[in-house]
Write a protein that holds these residues in place. Structure first.
Motif, mmCIF file in Angstrom:
data_model
loop_
_atom_site.group_PDB
_atom_site.id
_atom_site.type_symbol
_atom_site.label_atom_id
_atom_site.label_comp_id
_atom_site.label_asym_id
_atom_site.label_seq_id
_atom_site.Cartn_x
_atom_site.Cartn_y
_atom_site.Cartn_z
ATOM 1 N N LYS A 162 -13.961 4.331 -11.847
ATOM 2 C CA LYS A 162 -15.151 5.191 -11.741
ATOM 3 C C LYS A 162 -15.340 5.667 -10.300
ATOM 4 O O LYS A 162 -15.613 6.842 -10.055
ATOM 5 N N GLU A 163 -15.177 4.754 -9.364
ATOM 6 C CA GLU A 163 -15.304 5.120 -7.944
ATOM 7 C C GLU A 163 -14.252 6.152 -7.545
ATOM 8 O O GLU A 163 -14.432 6.912 -6.613
ATOM 9 N N ALA A 176 -3.764 -3.748 -3.479
ATOM 10 C CA ALA A 176 -5.102 -3.769 -2.899
ATOM 11 C C ALA A 176 -5.696 -5.122 -3.276
ATOM 12 O O ALA A 176 -5.128 -5.865 -4.060
ATOM 13 N N GLY A 177 -6.856 -5.437 -2.707
ATOM 14 C CA GLY A 177 -7.484 -6.716 -3.017
ATOM 15 C C GLY A 177 -7.211 -7.750 -1.934
ATOM 16 O O GLY A 177 -6.842 -7.382 -0.827
ATOM 17 N N PRO A 178 -7.404 -9.026 -2.247
ATOM 18 C CA PRO A 178 -7.700 -9.587 -3.564
ATOM 19 C C PRO A 178 -9.131 -9.323 -4.043
ATOM 20 O O PRO A 178 -10.020 -9.078 -3.230
ATOM 21 N N TYR A 179 -9.314 -9.406 -5.397
ATOM 22 C CA TYR A 179 -10.665 -9.296 -5.963
ATOM 23 C C TYR A 179 -11.082 -10.596 -6.633
ATOM 24 O O TYR A 179 -12.209 -10.699 -7.130
ATOM 25 N N GLY A 188 3.621 1.365 -0.794
ATOM 26 C CA GLY A 188 3.317 2.289 0.297
ATOM 27 C C GLY A 188 2.189 3.276 0.023
ATOM 28 O O GLY A 188 1.894 4.103 0.876
ATOM 29 N N ASP A 189 1.538 3.178 -1.147
ATOM 30 C CA ASP A 189 0.437 4.122 -1.456
ATOM 31 C C ASP A 189 -0.850 3.648 -0.773
ATOM 32 O O ASP A 189 -1.778 3.150 -1.401
ATOM 33 N N LYS A 190 -0.861 3.837 0.544
ATOM 34 C CA LYS A 190 -1.947 3.318 1.357
ATOM 35 C C LYS A 190 -3.285 3.996 1.040
ATOM 36 O O LYS A 190 -4.338 3.355 1.047
ATOM 37 N N ASP A 191 -3.206 5.271 0.725
ATOM 38 C CA ASP A 191 -4.412 6.035 0.423
ATOM 39 C C ASP A 191 -5.128 5.441 -0.811
ATOM 40 O O ASP A 191 -6.329 5.163 -0.778
ATOM 41 N N THR A 192 -4.358 5.215 -1.868
ATOM 42 C CA THR A 192 -4.940 4.618 -3.080
ATOM 43 C C THR A 192 -5.416 3.199 -2.783
ATOM 44 O O THR A 192 -6.504 2.792 -3.211
ATOM 45 N N CYS A 193 -4.629 2.451 -2.033
ATOM 46 C CA CYS A 193 -5.004 1.076 -1.692
ATOM 47 C C CYS A 193 -6.364 1.048 -0.997
ATOM 48 O O CYS A 193 -7.228 0.233 -1.339
ATOM 49 N N GLU A 194 -6.572 1.976 -0.070
ATOM 50 C CA GLU A 194 -7.845 1.985 0.652
ATOM 51 C C GLU A 194 -9.011 2.359 -0.254
ATOM 52 O O GLU A 194 -10.102 1.788 -0.148
ATOM 53 N N LYS A 195 -8.770 3.282 -1.169
ATOM 54 C CA LYS A 195 -9.828 3.652 -2.126
ATOM 55 C C LYS A 195 -10.174 2.457 -3.021
ATOM 56 O O LYS A 195 -11.344 2.195 -3.302
ATOM 57 N N VAL A 196 -9.152 1.752 -3.465
ATOM 58 C CA VAL A 196 -9.382 0.607 -4.358
ATOM 59 C C VAL A 196 -10.134 -0.497 -3.602
ATOM 60 O O VAL A 196 -11.097 -1.068 -4.115
ATOM 61 N N ASN A 197 -9.721 -0.749 -2.372
ATOM 62 C CA ASN A 197 -10.411 -1.785 -1.584
ATOM 63 C C ASN A 197 -11.878 -1.436 -1.341
ATOM 64 O O ASN A 197 -12.752 -2.310 -1.417
ATOM 65 N N ALA A 198 -12.148 -0.156 -1.061
ATOM 66 C CA ALA A 198 -13.537 0.266 -0.829
ATOM 67 C C ALA A 198 -14.359 0.047 -2.101
ATOM 68 O O ALA A 198 -15.513 -0.401 -2.044
ATOM 69 N N ALA A 199 -13.763 0.334 -3.248
ATOM 70 C CA ALA A 199 -14.470 0.158 -4.527
ATOM 71 C C ALA A 199 -14.737 -1.325 -4.801
ATOM 72 O O ALA A 199 -15.834 -1.698 -5.229
ATOM 73 N N ILE A 200 -13.742 -2.170 -4.537
ATOM 74 C CA ILE A 200 -13.923 -3.614 -4.768
ATOM 75 C C ILE A 200 -15.047 -4.154 -3.870
ATOM 76 O O ILE A 200 -15.912 -4.916 -4.310
ATOM 77 N N LYS A 201 -15.024 -3.716 -2.621
ATOM 78 C CA LYS A 201 -16.032 -4.164 -1.658
ATOM 79 C C LYS A 201 -17.434 -3.762 -2.146
ATOM 80 O O LYS A 201 -18.369 -4.559 -2.120
ATOM 81 N N LYS A 202 -17.532 -2.527 -2.622
ATOM 82 C CA LYS A 202 -18.814 -2.034 -3.125
ATOM 83 C C LYS A 202 -19.257 -2.832 -4.362
ATOM 84 O O LYS A 202 -20.427 -3.172 -4.498
ATOM 85 N N GLN A 256 -11.065 -8.492 1.351
ATOM 86 C CA GLN A 256 -9.817 -7.801 1.019
ATOM 87 C C GLN A 256 -8.880 -7.709 2.223
ATOM 88 O O GLN A 256 -9.317 -7.594 3.359
ATOM 89 N N ASP A 257 -7.586 -7.760 1.933
ATOM 90 C CA ASP A 257 -6.567 -7.617 2.972
ATOM 91 C C ASP A 257 -6.523 -6.163 3.439
ATOM 92 O O ASP A 257 -6.887 -5.261 2.692
ATOM 93 N N ALA A 258 -6.028 -5.958 4.650
ATOM 94 C CA ALA A 258 -5.810 -4.590 5.122
ATOM 95 C C ALA A 258 -4.647 -3.969 4.335
ATOM 96 O O ALA A 258 -3.703 -4.673 3.965
#
Ligand code: GLU
Length: 272
Positions: free
Chosen positions: A68-69, A116-119, A226-240, A268-270
């Motif tokens: 959703k995010e 991404a993660g961990p969650y 290597g999909d860093k862009d998606t990883c960062e989006k997923v991490n931001a969503a998990i954090k939220k 979450q890890d970098a």
């Protein structure tokens, strides 16, 4: 000549639309009519389970929140069963964009995919019959054990108890059936997964989790290496999800009924 040119053009157009259709879904935009394919387990109660036409569990809830995010409502998610031995291949082959499937972050897997993660953080444990004399991993010598091919569980128990008799299936539900019908003595995987089986109506009072975890399993979200862009989006969503309290709510609703004690949410890890 003209006619053949026209046929060639028509064929080229047809080929183009076929190839566009083939790569439909998993589009980058998300907000439009596109879909996203997400890998989950279908047979792990409390985590990822197909029930009728629906999907339930904590992995499913985190996946829905993250999607959703990223701009995909629930009706834009295509769920794909992702058994443990197939996860890296499903990601590398592009059959899934993301995997939320009790998928531990490990260095070996990072050679092939990114996380991404961990969650969530679980620990490897044992599921036994209620009257079993097994009280720890050390008690497995001479016993018949079951786990899943390609899991950290199968690998780590082999290291911990060299020479253990290990039967491997492709899903944990097959192991649990074998335990219930007496053909094996214990199932090993993450405690949170085992708690979900033990709490099922048909096993209640018959199976128990030993409660002596011997590893740390940090659940990540698998994606193309290597999909860093998606990883960062997923991490931001998990954090939220964690900070809003929705993570705890989802955990209480899905894993809570098994009696598993809710852990603290991880940071979450970098992304790399
Ligand atoms: N978390 C462990 C793993 O990723 C065991 C559970 C599973 O196989 O999904 O291998």
């Amino acid at each position: 000549m003209k006619f053949t040119t026209r046929i060639a053009a028509a064929l080229a157009a047809a080929a183009l639309s076929v190839s566009l259709a083939a790569c439909g879904g998993d589009g980058e935009g998300g907000a439009g009519g596109d879909t996203i394919t997400i890998g989950i387990k279908f047979d792990q109660p409390g985590l990822g389970q197909k029930v009728g036409d629906g999907y339930q569990g904590f992995d499913v809830e985190v996946a829905k929140y993250v999607a959703k995010e990223m701009g995909y409502n629930e009706d834009k998610i295509v769920w794909k069963e992702s058994p443990s031995p197939q996860r890296e291949n499903l990601i590398m082959g592009g059959q899934v964009k993301l995997i939320f499937a009790t998928y531990s972050i490990t260095d070996a897997r990072k050679e092939k995919v990114s996380f991404a993660g961990p969650y969530f953080v679980a620990g490897q444990d044992l599921l036994v019959k209620n009257d079993s004399d097994i009280t720890s991993v050390e008690g497995l010598k001479g016993k018949k054990l079951c786990s899943v091919t390609g899991s950290t569980s199968a690998k780590k128990v082999g290291e911990k108890v060299p020479g253990v008799q290990l039967q491997e299936f492709d899903t944990y539900s097959k192991c649990v059936d074998a335990l219930a019908n007496g053909s094996i003595d214990a199932v090993t995987t993450d405690d949170v997964i085992l708690a979900g089986y033990a709490a099922q109506d048909n096993y209640k009072g018959k199976l128990k989790v030993v409660g002596a975890p011997f590893t740390e399993e940090r659940y990540g979200v698998g994606m193309k290496k290597g999909d860093k862009d998606t990883c960062e989006k997923v991490n931001a969503a998990i954090k939220k999800m964690i900070e809003s309290g929705d993570w705890k709510k989802a955990l209480d609703k899905t894993v809570g009924p098994s009696g598993y004690k809710a852990p603290e949410p991880p940071s979450q890890d970098a992304c790399s």
